[in-house]
Design an enzyme around this catalytic site. Structure first.
Site, PDB file in Angstrom:
ATOM      1  N   GLU A 124       9.490  15.354  16.087  1.00 57.86           N
ATOM      2  CA  GLU A 124       9.884  15.257  14.680  1.00 57.86           C
ATOM      3  C   GLU A 124       9.057  16.273  13.885  1.00 57.86           C
ATOM      4  O   GLU A 124       7.834  16.165  13.810  1.00 57.86           O
ATOM      5  CB  GLU A 124       9.623  13.849  14.165  1.00 57.86           C
ATOM      6  CG  GLU A 124      10.093  13.668  12.736  1.00 57.86           C
ATOM      7  CD  GLU A 124       9.976  12.238  12.240  1.00 57.86           C
ATOM      8  OE1 GLU A 124       8.913  11.634  12.387  1.00 57.86           O
ATOM      9  OE2 GLU A 124      10.973  11.736  11.689  1.00 57.86           O
ATOM     10  N   GLU A 181      10.340   1.073  10.319  1.00 60.01           N
ATOM     11  CA  GLU A 181      11.377   2.099  10.150  1.00 60.01           C
ATOM     12  C   GLU A 181      10.667   3.421  10.386  1.00 60.01           C
ATOM     13  O   GLU A 181       9.843   3.838   9.578  1.00 60.01           O
ATOM     14  CB  GLU A 181      11.982   1.989   8.749  1.00 60.01           C
ATOM     15  CG  GLU A 181      13.352   2.597   8.665  1.00 60.01           C
ATOM     16  CD  GLU A 181      13.276   4.022   8.188  1.00 60.01           C
ATOM     17  OE1 GLU A 181      13.243   4.929   9.066  1.00 60.01           O
ATOM     18  OE2 GLU A 181      13.227   4.248   6.978  1.00 60.01           O
ATOM     19  N   CYS A 209      13.487  10.779   7.547  1.00 58.73           N
ATOM     20  CA  CYS A 209      13.375  10.160   8.875  1.00 58.73           C
ATOM     21  C   CYS A 209      14.651  10.385   9.672  1.00 58.73           C
ATOM     22  O   CYS A 209      14.628  10.456  10.883  1.00 58.73           O
ATOM     23  CB  CYS A 209      13.094   8.680   8.725  1.00 58.73           C
ATOM     24  SG  CYS A 209      14.140   7.885   7.525  1.00 58.73           S
ATOM     25  N   LYS A 241       0.862  -1.189   0.000  1.00 59.09           N
ATOM     26  CA  LYS A 241       0.000   0.000   0.000  1.00 59.09           C
ATOM     27  C   LYS A 241       0.897   1.236   0.000  1.00 59.09           C
ATOM     28  O   LYS A 241       1.527   1.561   0.994  1.00 59.09           O
ATOM     29  CB  LYS A 241      -0.913   0.047   1.222  1.00 59.09           C
ATOM     30  CG  LYS A 241      -2.019   1.089   1.020  1.00 59.09           C
ATOM     31  CD  LYS A 241      -2.592   1.640   2.293  1.00 59.09           C
ATOM     32  CE  LYS A 241      -1.763   2.703   2.944  1.00 59.09           C
ATOM     33  NZ  LYS A 241      -1.592   3.955   2.149  1.00 59.09           N
TER      34      LYS A 241
HETATM   35  P1  NAI Z   1       1.843   7.910   8.525  1.00 61.28           P
HETATM   36  O1  NAI Z   1       2.680   7.066   9.402  1.00 61.28           O
HETATM   37  O2  NAI Z   1       0.432   8.146   8.972  1.00 61.28           O
HETATM   38  O3  NAI Z   1       1.759   7.296   7.051  1.00 61.28           O
HETATM   39  C1  NAI Z   1       2.675   6.388   6.499  1.00 61.28           C
HETATM   40  C2  NAI Z   1       1.917   5.253   5.809  1.00 61.28           C
HETATM   41  O4  NAI Z   1       1.138   4.551   6.763  1.00 61.28           O
HETATM   42  C3  NAI Z   1       0.947   5.729   4.719  1.00 61.28           C
HETATM   43  O5  NAI Z   1       0.944   4.797   3.665  1.00 61.28           O
HETATM   44  C4  NAI Z   1      -0.386   5.700   5.442  1.00 61.28           C
HETATM   45  O6  NAI Z   1      -1.499   5.560   4.595  1.00 61.28           O
HETATM   46  C5  NAI Z   1      -0.226   4.474   6.318  1.00 61.28           C
HETATM   47  N1  NAI Z   1      -1.099   4.424   7.492  1.00 61.28           N
HETATM   48  C6  NAI Z   1      -1.592   5.466   8.206  1.00 61.28           C
HETATM   49  N2  NAI Z   1      -2.373   5.022   9.204  1.00 61.28           N
HETATM   50  C7  NAI Z   1      -2.390   3.669   9.125  1.00 61.28           C
HETATM   51  C8  NAI Z   1      -3.019   2.641   9.882  1.00 61.28           C
HETATM   52  N3  NAI Z   1      -3.826   2.905  10.907  1.00 61.28           N
HETATM   53  N4  NAI Z   1      -2.799   1.346   9.533  1.00 61.28           N
HETATM   54  C9  NAI Z   1      -1.994   1.051   8.496  1.00 61.28           C
HETATM   55  N5  NAI Z   1      -1.378   1.981   7.744  1.00 61.28           N
HETATM   56  C10 NAI Z   1      -1.569   3.272   8.047  1.00 61.28           C
HETATM   57  O7  NAI Z   1       2.571   9.293   8.311  1.00 61.28           O
HETATM   58  P2  NAI Z   1       1.927  10.666   7.792  1.00 61.28           P
HETATM   59  O8  NAI Z   1       0.596  10.860   8.441  1.00 61.28           O
HETATM   60  O9  NAI Z   1       1.993  10.663   6.318  1.00 61.28           O
HETATM   61  O10 NAI Z   1       2.961  11.729   8.367  1.00 61.28           O
HETATM   62  C11 NAI Z   1       2.888  12.138   9.728  1.00 61.28           C
HETATM   63  C12 NAI Z   1       4.250  12.311  10.326  1.00 61.28           C
HETATM   64  O11 NAI Z   1       4.917  11.069  10.361  1.00 61.28           O
HETATM   65  C13 NAI Z   1       5.205  13.212   9.549  1.00 61.28           C
HETATM   66  O12 NAI Z   1       5.004  14.551   9.865  1.00 61.28           O
HETATM   67  C14 NAI Z   1       6.540  12.713  10.012  1.00 61.28           C
HETATM   68  O13 NAI Z   1       6.868  13.282  11.253  1.00 61.28           O
HETATM   69  C15 NAI Z   1       6.308  11.228  10.198  1.00 61.28           C
HETATM   70  N6  NAI Z   1       6.750  10.451   9.034  1.00 61.28           N
HETATM   71  C16 NAI Z   1       7.922   9.767   9.114  1.00 61.28           C
HETATM   72  C17 NAI Z   1       8.398   9.081   8.021  1.00 61.28           C
HETATM   73  C18 NAI Z   1       9.680   8.339   8.071  1.00 61.28           C
HETATM   74  O14 NAI Z   1      10.270   8.090   7.029  1.00 61.28           O
HETATM   75  N7  NAI Z   1      10.128   7.922   9.221  1.00 61.28           N
HETATM   76  C19 NAI Z   1       7.701   9.084   6.733  1.00 61.28           C
HETATM   77  C20 NAI Z   1       6.439   9.789   6.765  1.00 61.28           C
HETATM   78  C21 NAI Z   1       6.024  10.448   7.877  1.00 61.28           C
END
Ligand code: NAI
Ligand code: MG
Length: 492
Positions: free
Chosen positions: A395, A264, A298, A189
């Protein structure tokens, strides 16, 4: 490594694929719903993409399960699995321009970054794991008695993979590479903000000749499609990259089926500059370590500790560099900073900038929206930052640099480690033993010495503490996609 192509001639590419891939077929969602993916530089809709939910995930998992259990993939000669992965890497290279442009269009990253960083790393990663496919094997073990004991590394099964939007293609490659090499089948996904390049990669995978059902891609939202994938009993493992709060939800949702999990997650990585460092190199490295990819990394060096005696000089140089960054159209070859990925991220970051000002840090560069269209934010620097301010603990995931001052070695190690995160760290010094002492004392999965963001498919990457579980890249990632089986045979 693939060579970067001169980005001057790039324009927005044709959108070829907006459906979902299930069992080797491209289809609309069961519900018929779609969602818009936005160009963050213009705020305009690029395309409507099929929106998957639990019903689509169920079909995709069944197809991945069937492809796994039919044995056509898992028991294919390992060398032939490797050849197919190589073929995909070569097809990506053949379509380098289109993929780089598509990534910049959907994510907003400068085309020069897509060409010099994302695409070469993606292609390299797939070549690297193609090479592993026929080198995954067990041991023979001298156990007691008249027995013959050996281990096998068998593919784990169906891998559910959930990725974020900051490096859409690279996260796809990091997940697909080891899973495919190990003989797993996949339901991926992609992030709702950036589905287009993953879909195009899946299209090229079909062209390469992967059997139907080995790679399935279901675009959609986290709480619907993502959660359904995590809870599905037909999925053996979830590999997730994203926010730690999402990982907490995933861990709870995965408890019922006891899935294997690798995470990660984010960080608040310390970047430590000692007075004896090559200061210009440290300034350049700190700029790259924080502002690269609009700060959406990240492992961003978001707590920049500078030794007191060089603090003022360092800050002056840093302000000059931040002000020299070129914001604008991601398709302009001169652009070094594009927009943030979406409105939510843009507002979150501006909120942190306000908090930094309120809590008494000095905003010495940027601090505002850039322009009036697109999610651009000025490269921002705060000085006078203390460890307890929100900008120093949370973050931010944006172009906001926090400079903290320190006096000595023990103090900076203690402060660097006073965080629940532990993804990365860096140290700048000419003193080799000091560099190693920092590298060994900081609790983080990666430590860079006199450099930042040096990535390689062969080098393990992942987090201590709340920055993750498991490692991606390198040989280490193969363990995420295999089960170890022990076979013991009596010889007596
Ligand atoms: P997120 O963690 O919500 O999204 C990442 C992925 O997880 C997306 O594909 C999303 O659709 C999916 N996802 C969201 N909720 C889920 C659930 N309940 N069950 C399964 N999959 C789910 O991150 P988001 O909302 O895009 O960004 C929020 C914050 O997260 C950012 O501001 C940043 O601080 C952090 N982040 C960190 C990343 C990294 O590389 N460590 C990458 C993206 C965001
Ligand atoms: Mg979220």
């Amino acid at each position: 490594m693939a060579t970067a192509i001169e980005p001057a001639t790039y324009t927005a590419p044709e959108i070829r694929q907006t459906q979902m891939l299930i069992g080797g077929e491209w289809r609309d969602s069961v519900s018929g719903k779609t969602f818009a993916t936005i160009n963050p530089a213009t705020e305009k809709v690029i395309a409507e993409v099929a929106e998957g939910d639990a019903a689509d995930i169920d079909l995709a998992v069944k197809s991945a399960r069937a492809a796994f259990e039919s044995g056509t993939w898992a028991t294919l000669d390992a060398r032939d699995r490797g050849k197919l992965i190589t073929k995909l890497a070569n097809l990506l290279e053949d379509n380098f321009d289109e993929l780089a442009a598509l990534e910049s269009l959907d994510n907003g990253k400068p085309i020069s970054d897509s060409c010099a960083a994302d695409l070469p790393l993606v292609i390299d990663c797939l070549h690297y794991y193609a090479g592993w496919a026929d080198k995954i094997h067990g041991d023979t073990i001298p156990i007691r008695g008249n027995n013959f004991c050996y281990t096998r590394r068998e593919p784990l099964g169906v891998a559910g993979q959930i990725i974020p939007w900051n490096f859409p293609m690279l996260m796809t490659a990091w997940k697909w590479g080891p899973a495919l090499a190990a003989g797993c089948t996949i339901v991926m996904k992609p992030a709702e903000q950036t589905p287009l390049t993953c879909l195009r990669m899946a299209e090229l995978a079909m062209e390469a000749g992967f059997p139907p059902g080995v790679i399935n891609v279901v675009p959609g939202y986290g709480p619907t499609a993502g959660a359904a994938l995590v809870k599905h009993p037909g999925v053996d493992k979830i590999a997730f990259t994203g926010e730690h709060r999402t990982a907490q939800i995933i861990m709870a949702d995965a408890a019922q089926t006891l899935k294997r999990l690798t995470f990660e997650l984010g960080g608040k990585s310390p970047n430590i500059v000692f007075a004896d460092a090559d200061l210009d190199a440290a300034v350049a490295g700190a700029e790259f370590g924080l502002f690269f990819n609009q700060g959406q990394c990240c492992c961003a060096g978001s707590r920049l500790f500078v030794e007191e005696s060089v603090h003022e000089e360092f800050v002056d140089k840093m302000i000059e560099r931040a002000n020299g960054r070129v914001l604008g159209n991601p398709f302009d070859a001169k652009t070094t900073q594009g927009p943030q990925v979406d409105r939510a991220q843009f507002e979150k970051i501006l909120g942190y900038i306000d908090k930094g000002k309120e809590q008494g840090a000095a905003c010495v560069a940027g601090g505002n929206r850039f322009g009036d269209k697109g999610y651009f934010i000025e490269p921002t620097i705060f000085t006078g930052v203390t460890d307890d301010m929100a900008i120093a603990t949370d973050e931010i995931f944006g172009p906001v640099m926090n400079i903290l001052s320190f006096k000595d070695f023990d103090e900076v190690v203690d402060r660097a480690n006073r965080t629940n995160f532990g993804l990365a760290a860096a140290v700048w010094t000419k003193d080799v033993s000091k560099a190693h002492r920092i590298a060994h004392s900081v609790r983080a999965g990666t430590v860079w010495v006199n450099c930042y963001d040096v990535f390689d498919a062969a080098a393990p990457f992942g987090g201590f503490k709340m920055s993750g579980i498991g490692r991606e890249c390198g040989e280490a990632a193969l363990a995420n996609y295999t089960e170890l089986k022990t076979v013991t045979m009596s010889l007596g």
